[in-house]
Design a protein around this motif. Structure first.
Motif, PDB file in Angstrom:
ATOM      1  N   SER A 184     -33.249 -14.657  22.290  1.00  7.19           N
ATOM      2  CA  SER A 184     -31.832 -14.334  22.461  1.00  7.19           C
ATOM      3  C   SER A 184     -30.680 -15.162  22.926  1.00  7.19           C
ATOM      4  N   GLN A 185     -31.072 -16.621  22.956  1.00  8.02           N
ATOM      5  CA  GLN A 185     -29.975 -17.492  22.629  1.00  8.02           C
ATOM      6  C   GLN A 185     -29.618 -18.013  21.580  1.00  8.02           C
ATOM      7  N   LEU A 186     -30.496 -17.690  20.422  1.00  7.29           N
ATOM      8  CA  LEU A 186     -30.190 -18.391  18.948  1.00  7.29           C
ATOM      9  C   LEU A 186     -28.672 -17.757  18.468  1.00  7.29           C
ATOM     10  N   PRO A 187     -28.185 -18.426  17.767  1.00  7.72           N
ATOM     11  CA  PRO A 187     -26.640 -17.983  17.080  1.00  7.72           C
ATOM     12  C   PRO A 187     -26.659 -16.455  16.850  1.00  7.72           C
ATOM     13  N   LYS A 188     -25.684 -16.060  17.095  1.00  2.00           N
ATOM     14  CA  LYS A 188     -25.327 -14.295  16.723  1.00  2.00           C
ATOM     15  C   LYS A 188     -26.272 -13.330  17.043  1.00  2.00           C
ATOM     16  N   PHE A 189     -27.086 -13.772  17.952  1.00  2.00           N
ATOM     17  CA  PHE A 189     -28.039 -12.785  18.305  1.00  2.00           C
ATOM     18  C   PHE A 189     -27.105 -11.513  18.927  1.00  2.00           C
ATOM     19  N   LYS A 190     -26.581 -12.074  20.105  1.00  2.54           N
ATOM     20  CA  LYS A 190     -25.650 -10.938  20.998  1.00  2.54           C
ATOM     21  C   LYS A 190     -24.530 -10.118  19.902  1.00  2.54           C
ATOM     22  N   GLU A 191     -24.330 -10.859  19.051  1.00  2.00           N
ATOM     23  CA  GLU A 191     -23.210 -10.116  17.829  1.00  2.00           C
ATOM     24  C   GLU A 191     -24.096  -9.357  17.023  1.00  2.00           C
ATOM     25  N   GLY A 192     -25.360  -9.231  16.934  1.00  4.74           N
ATOM     26  CA  GLY A 192     -26.342  -8.173  16.281  1.00  4.74           C
ATOM     27  C   GLY A 192     -26.162  -8.513  14.769  1.00  4.74           C
ATOM     28  N   TRP A 193     -26.141  -9.844  14.448  1.00  7.43           N
ATOM     29  CA  TRP A 193     -26.160 -10.179  12.978  1.00  7.43           C
ATOM     30  C   TRP A 193     -27.462 -10.240  12.352  1.00  7.43           C
ATOM     31  N   TRP A 194     -28.330 -10.216  13.261  1.00  7.39           N
ATOM     32  CA  TRP A 194     -29.949 -10.237  12.771  1.00  7.39           C
ATOM     33  C   TRP A 194     -30.776  -9.563  13.680  1.00  7.39           C
ATOM     34  N   SER A 195     -32.161  -9.262  13.215  1.00 10.06           N
ATOM     35  CA  SER A 195     -33.205  -8.632  14.121  1.00 10.06           C
ATOM     36  C   SER A 195     -34.317  -9.864  13.747  1.00 10.06           C
ATOM     37  N   VAL A 196     -35.344  -9.722  14.754  1.00 15.59           N
ATOM     38  CA  VAL A 196     -36.457 -10.559  14.430  1.00 15.59           C
ATOM     39  C   VAL A 196     -37.329  -9.427  13.686  1.00 15.59           C
ATOM     40  N   GLN A 197     -37.834  -9.924  12.539  1.00  8.63           N
ATOM     41  CA  GLN A 197     -38.658  -9.103  11.793  1.00  8.63           C
ATOM     42  C   GLN A 197     -39.605  -9.883  10.735  1.00  8.63           C
ATOM     43  N   ASP A 198     -40.972  -9.791  10.900  1.00  9.94           N
ATOM     44  CA  ASP A 198     -41.868 -10.552  10.057  1.00  9.94           C
ATOM     45  C   ASP A 198     -41.450 -10.225   8.678  1.00  9.94           C
ATOM     46  N   ALA A 199     -41.627 -11.246   7.756  1.00 11.90           N
ATOM     47  CA  ALA A 199     -41.280 -11.127   6.387  1.00 11.90           C
ATOM     48  C   ALA A 199     -42.085  -9.714   5.640  1.00 11.90           C
ATOM     49  N   SER A 200     -43.325  -9.711   6.162  1.00  7.85           N
ATOM     50  CA  SER A 200     -44.162  -8.480   5.520  1.00  7.85           C
ATOM     51  C   SER A 200     -43.518  -7.074   6.123  1.00  7.85           C
ATOM     52  N   ALA A 201     -43.152  -6.998   7.261  1.00 11.34           N
ATOM     53  CA  ALA A 201     -42.634  -5.765   7.550  1.00 11.34           C
ATOM     54  C   ALA A 201     -41.291  -5.492   7.145  1.00 11.34           C
ATOM     55  N   GLN A 202     -40.532  -6.530   6.687  1.00 17.80           N
ATOM     56  CA  GLN A 202     -39.466  -6.208   5.878  1.00 17.80           C
ATOM     57  C   GLN A 202     -39.601  -5.380   4.462  1.00 17.80           C
ATOM     58  N   LEU A 203     -40.724  -5.897   3.764  1.00 15.71           N
ATOM     59  CA  LEU A 203     -41.120  -5.293   2.341  1.00 15.71           C
ATOM     60  C   LEU A 203     -41.017  -3.760   2.432  1.00 15.71           C
ATOM     61  N   VAL A 204     -41.577  -3.391   3.942  1.00 17.02           N
ATOM     62  CA  VAL A 204     -41.958  -1.822   3.946  1.00 17.02           C
ATOM     63  C   VAL A 204     -40.801  -0.987   3.514  1.00 17.02           C
ATOM     64  N   THR A 205     -39.511  -1.265   4.193  1.00 18.79           N
ATOM     65  CA  THR A 205     -38.398  -0.341   3.886  1.00 18.79           C
ATOM     66  C   THR A 205     -37.886  -0.639   2.392  1.00 18.79           C
ATOM     67  N   TYR A 206     -38.139  -1.691   1.839  1.00 17.47           N
ATOM     68  CA  TYR A 206     -37.818  -1.936   0.569  1.00 17.47           C
ATOM     69  C   TYR A 206     -38.503  -1.100  -0.363  1.00 17.47           C
ATOM     70  N   LEU A 207     -39.878  -0.878   0.021  1.00 19.44           N
ATOM     71  CA  LEU A 207     -40.783   0.032  -0.751  1.00 19.44           C
ATOM     72  C   LEU A 207     -40.217   1.289  -0.504  1.00 19.44           C
ATOM     73  N   LEU A 208     -39.866   1.787   0.628  1.00 18.53           N
ATOM     74  CA  LEU A 208     -39.390   3.055   0.898  1.00 18.53           C
ATOM     75  C   LEU A 208     -38.009   3.366   0.179  1.00 18.53           C
TER      76      LEU A 208
END
Length: 451
Positions: free
Chosen positions: A229-253
Motif C-alpha cells: 500500500s506504500q508503493l508508488p501510485k497505489f492510492k491513485e489506483g494505477w495498478w493492482s496486485v495480480q500474479d502473472a498467471s491470473a492476468q492470463l485468464v481475462t485475456y483468454l476471456l
C-alpha cells in the motif's frame, strides 16, 4: 528493537500455527499487530526477518524435523513444544539464511530458550545447535536426508502426485519453486495509466520493476519492496496486485466493450477489475460470491481503481439464475472456481499441510456443478472460461473432459495466436501454466463455446 525480540515474535506466531492450527498469514498479522499495540516499533529489517522465519519454518517444517532428528538423541516428538519451535527457528537460520553469523544464531537460539522458561534445557539447546553447526561446516547436512518428502518438505502424497504428473526429473525444480519467496506481480490499470508510466514511477522511487514477458500490462517488482500500500501510485489506483498467471485468464476471456459478463466466483476481485479494465468501464460485470465479507473486498478494489460498471451479488453460483436475477443471459462467463490451490503453495506457507489427497476430488464435484449451472446463464453464441490455480488433473483436465463428454454440443476454443494466453496453450486448446517451467503461479484455464 533487537533481533532477539524479533525471534520471540516469530515464536509466538509459530505457536499459533503449530498448536492452534491458525493460518500462517493470520498468525503473522496477529502477532505483528499485538507488537504494535505493545508499542514495539519494528524496523523494516526486523519485520522481514520475522516474516521469513514464520513462513520459512512453516514451509520447511518437515526438513527441519529431519535435521533435528539426525542430531538429537531424543525423539523430536518428545521435546517440549516450545523448545521444538525454538530449535526449528535456529536450524532454519543455519540451513537457509546466510546473512546471519552462525555464532549469533546459536547464541540467540539458546537465549530464546532461556527467556521462555526452558533454562533447564539451554545446555541441550546449545549442544544440538553446535553439533549441527560443526557438521554444517564439514558437509551439506541436508544431503543426508534421503527421503524426498523430508528433503523438500512436502506431504508424501504430493511428491507422488508430481512424480506421476511431471516425471521424476521435474521433482527438484517444482519443489524448489514452491519453496521460494513469492514474486510480487502487478497489473496496470489502463483506466488511469500505462505500463511505461507505472514503471517510470517505480524507477523514480528507486524500486526495481520490469515488464513481464507475454503480458502487455504486467509488471514484476523486485524482492523486498515492502508494504504494497506504500508503493508508488497505489492510492491513485494505477495498478493492482495480480500474479502473472491470473492476468492470463481475462485475456483468454477476451471481453469486448458493452458486453454483459458474469464473474461467478469473484472475490477478492482481481479478475473482476481486470474484466472492467478491458471493457473500458462499459457494459456490465456481475461479481458473484457466496460470502458478503469477501464481496466487500471487491467493492474496495473497484472504488480504488475508479471502476463503475461492477455490481456485486451475494449468492452461491450453484443457486444463481441469470434471467431471474439480472434479467437476461450474458455474453461471457468467468468461472474461477474454488480449488485446492496447489499451484500457489509458495503464497500460502501452510497450504501444503492443510490439503489432503482426497480434497481435489471433492472439489472437482463442486467445480463440475458450477460449470453445469453456468451453461444456463450464457447466450447461445457466448463463451465460458473455466480456470483454477491448481495443477491437479482431477480439478482441471478431468473436469473439462467429463463436461465435454456430457455436452457434445460444446467445444474448446483455443486462444488466438495474438492472445497473450496463446504462448501457454496445449495441443488440446486449454492453457496450463507450470510454475517450474514458466516462473509463474500454477494455473489451468480453458475457453468453452457451443459448437
Amino acid at each position: 528493537m533487537t533481533s532477539k525480540n524479533s525471534r520471540q515474535i516469530a515464536l509466538e506466531a509459530l505457536r499459533l500455527i503449530q498448536r492452534r492450527k491458525a493460518y500462517a498469514d493470520v498468525a503473522l498479522d496477529f502477532t505483528l499487530s499485538r507488537a504494535r499495540q505493545n508499542n514495539i516499533i519494528l524496523p523494516e529489517s526486523d519485520r522481514r526477518l520475522i516474516t521469513e522465519l514464520v513462513y520459512g519454518c512453516t514451509r520447511r517444517q518437515k526438513t527441519l524435523q529431519a535435521v533435528l532428528q539426525n542430531f538429537s538423541q531424543k525423539p523430536t516428538t518428545k521435546l517440549p513444544p516450545d523448545l521444538l519451535i525454538i530449535l526449528q527457528i535456529g536450524v532454519y537460520q543455519l540451513c537457509f539464511l546466510d546473512r546471519i553469523k552462525p555464532s549469533a544464531i546459536v547464541h540467540t537460539t539458546v537465549e530464546l530458550a532461556k527467556e521462555n522458561n526452558l533454562t533447564g534445557l539451554s545446555g541441550f539447546t546449545n549442544g544440538i545447535m553446535r553439533s549441527i553447526l560443526r557438521a554444517k561446516e564439514k558437509e551439506d547436512i541436508l544431503a543426508n536426508i534421503s527421503d524426498p518428502a523430508s528433503f523438500y518438505s512436502y506431504p508424501e502424497w504430493l511428491i507422488e502426485l508430481w512424480q506421476k504428473e511431471f516425471g521424476q526429473e521435474a521433482i527438484a525444480n517444482i519443489c524448489n519453486w514452491f519453496n521460494q519467496t513469492p514474486h510480487l506481480d502487478l497489473r496496470v490499470n489502463l483506466l488511469h495509466a500505462t505500463r511505461d508510466q507505472v514503471l517510470a514511477a517505480f524507477t523514480e522511487a528507486k524500486i526495481p520493476a520490469e515488464p513481464i514477458p507475454h503480458l502487455p500490462d504486467g509488471i514484476r517488482v523486485g524482492q523486498g519492496a515492502g508494504d504494497v500500500s506504500q508503493l508508488p501510485k497505489f492510492k491513485e489506483g494505477w495498478w493492482s496486485v495480480q500474479d502473472a498467471s491470473a492476468q492470463l485468464v481475462t485475456y483468454l476471456l477476451d471481453p469486448q466493450p458493452n458486453e454483459i459478463i458474469i464473474d461467478a466466483c469473484a472475490a477478492p476481485g482481481g479478475k473482476t477489475t481486470h474484466i472492467s479494465d478491458r471493457l473500458k468501464n462499459t457494459g456490465k460485470v456481475y461479481a458473484l460470491d457466496r460470502l458478503a465479507n469477501r464481496l466487500k473486498k471487491v467493492d474496495q478494489n473497484t472504488a480504488r481503481l475508479g471502476i463503475t460498471n461492477v455490481e456485486t451479488l451475494e449468492i452461491d453460483a450453484r443457486e444463481f439464475d441469470a434471467e431471474k436475477v439480472i434479467g437476461s443471459k450474458c455474453d461471457r462467463i468467468l468461472l474461477d472456481v474454488p480449488c485446492s490451490g496447489l499451484g500457489t503453495l509458495h503464497r500460502h506457507a501452510d497450504a501444503r499441510w492443510r490439503q489432503t489427497p482426497d480434497e481435489p476430488y471433492k472439489l472437482a464435484k463442486t467445480q463440475s456443478e458450477i460449470l453445469e449451472c453456468a451453461t444456463q446463464w450464457v447466450k447461445p453464441e457466448g463463451v465460458i472460461v473455466y480456470s483454477t490455480c491448481t495443477i491437479h488433473p482431477a480439478e482441471n483436465e478431468e473436469v473439462i473432459t467429463q463436461f465435454l463428454t456430457n455436452h457434445p454440443d460444446w467445444q474448446i476454443v483455443p486462444p488466438s495466436v495474438d492472445n497473450p494466453a496463446a504462448h501457454f496453450a496445449s495441443d488440446r486448446g486449454w492453457v496450463k501454466v507450470l510454475p517450474h517451467e514458466h516462473d509463474m503461479d500454477g494455473f489451468f484455464m480453458v475457453k468453452l463455446q457451443k459448437s
